[in-house]
Design a protein around this motif. Sequence first.
Motif, PDB file in Angstrom:
ATOM      1  N   GLU A 150     -50.271 -19.761  47.390  1.00 15.41           N
ATOM      2  CA  GLU A 150     -51.454 -20.032  46.990  1.00 15.41           C
ATOM      3  C   GLU A 150     -51.355 -20.469  45.484  1.00 15.41           C
ATOM      4  N   ALA A 151     -50.620 -19.885  44.662  1.00 16.18           N
ATOM      5  CA  ALA A 151     -50.462 -20.220  43.068  1.00 16.18           C
ATOM      6  C   ALA A 151     -49.920 -21.472  43.195  1.00 16.18           C
ATOM      7  N   VAL A 152     -48.797 -21.675  44.047  1.00 18.39           N
ATOM      8  CA  VAL A 152     -48.169 -23.314  43.842  1.00 18.39           C
ATOM      9  C   VAL A 152     -49.046 -24.262  44.253  1.00 18.39           C
ATOM     10  N   ARG A 153     -49.885 -24.096  45.359  1.00 12.99           N
ATOM     11  CA  ARG A 153     -50.802 -24.886  45.950  1.00 12.99           C
ATOM     12  C   ARG A 153     -52.059 -25.291  44.877  1.00 12.99           C
ATOM     13  N   LEU A 154     -52.419 -24.219  44.153  1.00 13.78           N
ATOM     14  CA  LEU A 154     -53.710 -24.634  43.150  1.00 13.78           C
ATOM     15  C   LEU A 154     -53.311 -24.549  42.088  1.00 13.78           C
ATOM     16  N   GLY A 155     -52.323 -24.008  41.427  1.00  8.97           N
ATOM     17  CA  GLY A 155     -52.151 -24.104  39.890  1.00  8.97           C
ATOM     18  C   GLY A 155     -51.720 -25.488  39.435  1.00  8.97           C
ATOM     19  N   ASP A 156     -52.184 -25.725  38.269  1.00  8.02           N
ATOM     20  CA  ASP A 156     -51.740 -26.632  37.275  1.00  8.02           C
ATOM     21  C   ASP A 156     -50.654 -25.968  36.518  1.00  8.02           C
ATOM     22  N   ARG A 157     -50.687 -24.937  36.116  1.00  6.39           N
ATOM     23  CA  ARG A 157     -49.822 -23.873  35.526  1.00  6.39           C
ATOM     24  C   ARG A 157     -49.939 -22.624  36.205  1.00  6.39           C
ATOM     25  N   ILE A 158     -48.430 -21.927  36.211  1.00  3.65           N
ATOM     26  CA  ILE A 158     -48.625 -20.516  36.592  1.00  3.65           C
ATOM     27  C   ILE A 158     -47.896 -19.580  35.793  1.00  3.65           C
ATOM     28  N   ALA A 159     -48.725 -18.419  35.488  1.00  4.35           N
ATOM     29  CA  ALA A 159     -48.129 -17.449  34.663  1.00  4.35           C
ATOM     30  C   ALA A 159     -47.799 -16.332  35.440  1.00  4.35           C
ATOM     31  N   VAL A 160     -46.361 -15.885  35.382  1.00 11.27           N
ATOM     32  CA  VAL A 160     -45.803 -14.919  36.122  1.00 11.27           C
ATOM     33  C   VAL A 160     -45.689 -13.732  35.273  1.00 11.27           C
ATOM     34  N   PHE A 161     -46.396 -12.530  35.949  1.00  8.16           N
ATOM     35  CA  PHE A 161     -46.074 -11.255  35.339  1.00  8.16           C
ATOM     36  C   PHE A 161     -45.324 -10.068  36.017  1.00  8.16           C
ATOM     37  N   ARG A 162     -44.661  -9.448  35.194  1.00  4.63           N
ATOM     38  CA  ARG A 162     -44.026  -8.340  35.848  1.00  4.63           C
ATOM     39  C   ARG A 162     -44.811  -7.023  35.428  1.00  4.63           C
ATOM     40  N   THR A 163     -44.470  -5.716  36.349  1.00  2.64           N
ATOM     41  CA  THR A 163     -45.056  -4.592  35.965  1.00  2.64           C
ATOM     42  C   THR A 163     -44.935  -4.030  34.543  1.00  2.64           C
ATOM     43  N   GLY A 164     -46.163  -3.571  34.243  1.00  4.76           N
ATOM     44  CA  GLY A 164     -46.282  -3.121  32.765  1.00  4.76           C
ATOM     45  C   GLY A 164     -46.832  -4.214  31.869  1.00  4.76           C
ATOM     46  N   GLY A 165     -47.400  -5.169  32.616  1.00  4.76           N
ATOM     47  CA  GLY A 165     -48.059  -6.279  31.876  1.00  4.76           C
ATOM     48  C   GLY A 165     -47.164  -7.151  30.976  1.00  4.76           C
ATOM     49  N   HIS A 166     -46.098  -7.267  31.511  1.00  8.05           N
ATOM     50  CA  HIS A 166     -45.170  -8.562  30.689  1.00  8.05           C
ATOM     51  C   HIS A 166     -45.212  -9.886  31.205  1.00  8.05           C
ATOM     52  N   LEU A 167     -45.606 -10.909  30.353  1.00  6.10           N
ATOM     53  CA  LEU A 167     -45.505 -12.228  30.739  1.00  6.10           C
ATOM     54  C   LEU A 167     -43.969 -12.562  30.731  1.00  6.10           C
ATOM     55  N   VAL A 168     -43.559 -13.089  31.975  1.00  5.84           N
ATOM     56  CA  VAL A 168     -42.168 -13.512  32.087  1.00  5.84           C
ATOM     57  C   VAL A 168     -41.923 -15.109  31.949  1.00  5.84           C
ATOM     58  N   GLN A 169     -42.837 -15.682  32.565  1.00  5.96           N
ATOM     59  CA  GLN A 169     -42.839 -17.116  32.512  1.00  5.96           C
ATOM     60  C   GLN A 169     -44.177 -17.778  32.753  1.00  5.96           C
ATOM     61  N   CYS A 170     -44.303 -18.837  32.055  1.00  3.26           N
ATOM     62  CA  CYS A 170     -45.754 -19.831  32.367  1.00  3.26           C
ATOM     63  C   CYS A 170     -45.143 -21.207  32.371  1.00  3.26           C
ATOM     64  N   ALA A 171     -45.326 -21.846  33.546  1.00  2.37           N
ATOM     65  CA  ALA A 171     -44.763 -23.298  33.536  1.00  2.37           C
ATOM     66  C   ALA A 171     -45.714 -23.853  34.641  1.00  2.37           C
ATOM     67  N   SER A 172     -45.541 -25.023  34.981  1.00  2.00           N
ATOM     68  CA  SER A 172     -45.912 -25.944  35.711  1.00  2.00           C
ATOM     69  C   SER A 172     -45.446 -25.243  37.317  1.00  2.00           C
TER      70      SER A 172
END
Length: 387
Positions: free
Chosen positions: A198-220
């Motif tokens: 769903e994220a790939v289909r809808l997003g212009d950008r996708i922010a991936v979080f890991r447990t503990g509230g850490h942002l790992v990557q944000c990209a197209s």
Amino acid sequence: MIRFDAVSKRFPNGTTAVHDLTLELPEGGITVLVGSSGCGKTTTLRMINRMVEPTSGTVRLGGRDVLEQDAAELRRGIGYVIQQSGLFPHRTVLDNIATVPLLLGWGRRKARTRAAELLETVGLTAEAGKRYPHQLSGGQQQRVGVARALAADPPVLLMDEPFGAVDPVVRTQLQDELLRLQKELNKTIAFVTHDIDEAVRLGDRIAVFRTGGHLVQCASPAELLARPADGFVADFLGAERELKLLSLTTLAEVPVERARVVREGEPAPRADGGPYLVVSAGNEPLGWLDPEPGGSGVPVPVRALRDTDSLLAALNESIASPTGLIARVDAKGVLTGVTARETIHEHAGRNHREAAKGAAEAAAPLGAGTGALGAATGAGPTPGGAV
């Protein structure tokens, strides 16, 4: 439009839901927050409208710190859609949609007029406006939820797993509807999901979080799929992430060939080497007909694709097709031609090689990535097929 600067959220029990988050959500785009349960994506979303307040750092909306704004006033200027719609069960659909305009003092007539307009916008009939939420299907309720969020024409829309409670077919329809609305309305949308497809289909950008509230990557989506930041992101994207890249390329890149057709109700063609496509009087494809001896003489139903469908959908359909061909139609469902399985495979392979090349260049010590998903080259679609 929306910016998080070194934002953290710690709860009294010691849990850190979001850790030192710096993230910008571009104006007029869809930014999808994705990750497993407990990774802080919903907490992040709710800090935008102050349903949750940060422990430290700053959340800015339109350049203003949200903590410096009145919470009720802030929320009335932000659309909010949740899972299972959150509609008021004792109000009609029309009155549900009119809720925020009424709170803003629009007046009942103006608010209900706006609600009626939005019913049509989200694909519901005027009759649906007279019903109560329990009289609608789950998909219809979600459409009403989106309409209510849009009622006061807010520049920002927050969506917290809005399609998670409906079946896959309805979910796809709602995703299509959101993309259509976004093309018309150009809102700044923050969208939470745990579903990477769903994220790939809808997003212009996708922010991936890991447990503990850490942002790992944000990209197209293309960059994320071709160049995941680490093993965690790669694992979250799944083993089929290279196939997901094909979902970002449309069938418009693949040439159209002339179709061998026979009109519905006309005599069957001679067995002269190849399947025919049965079409209606309006040139809409109905099914494949095999004129060879031993054929049943009964057309096999066909699922036609449009230029806006993905290369992945075309690949799947070409494999399922009994003829090795896919039928191509325009926006009105009129046949434009066909494309052979081999042609689709060739373009799919080309996209795979381009993505792999981009990833390799990005990984080189001095290399600069040239883009996650190279566009397939070659001639564009030929003018309408023999229809």
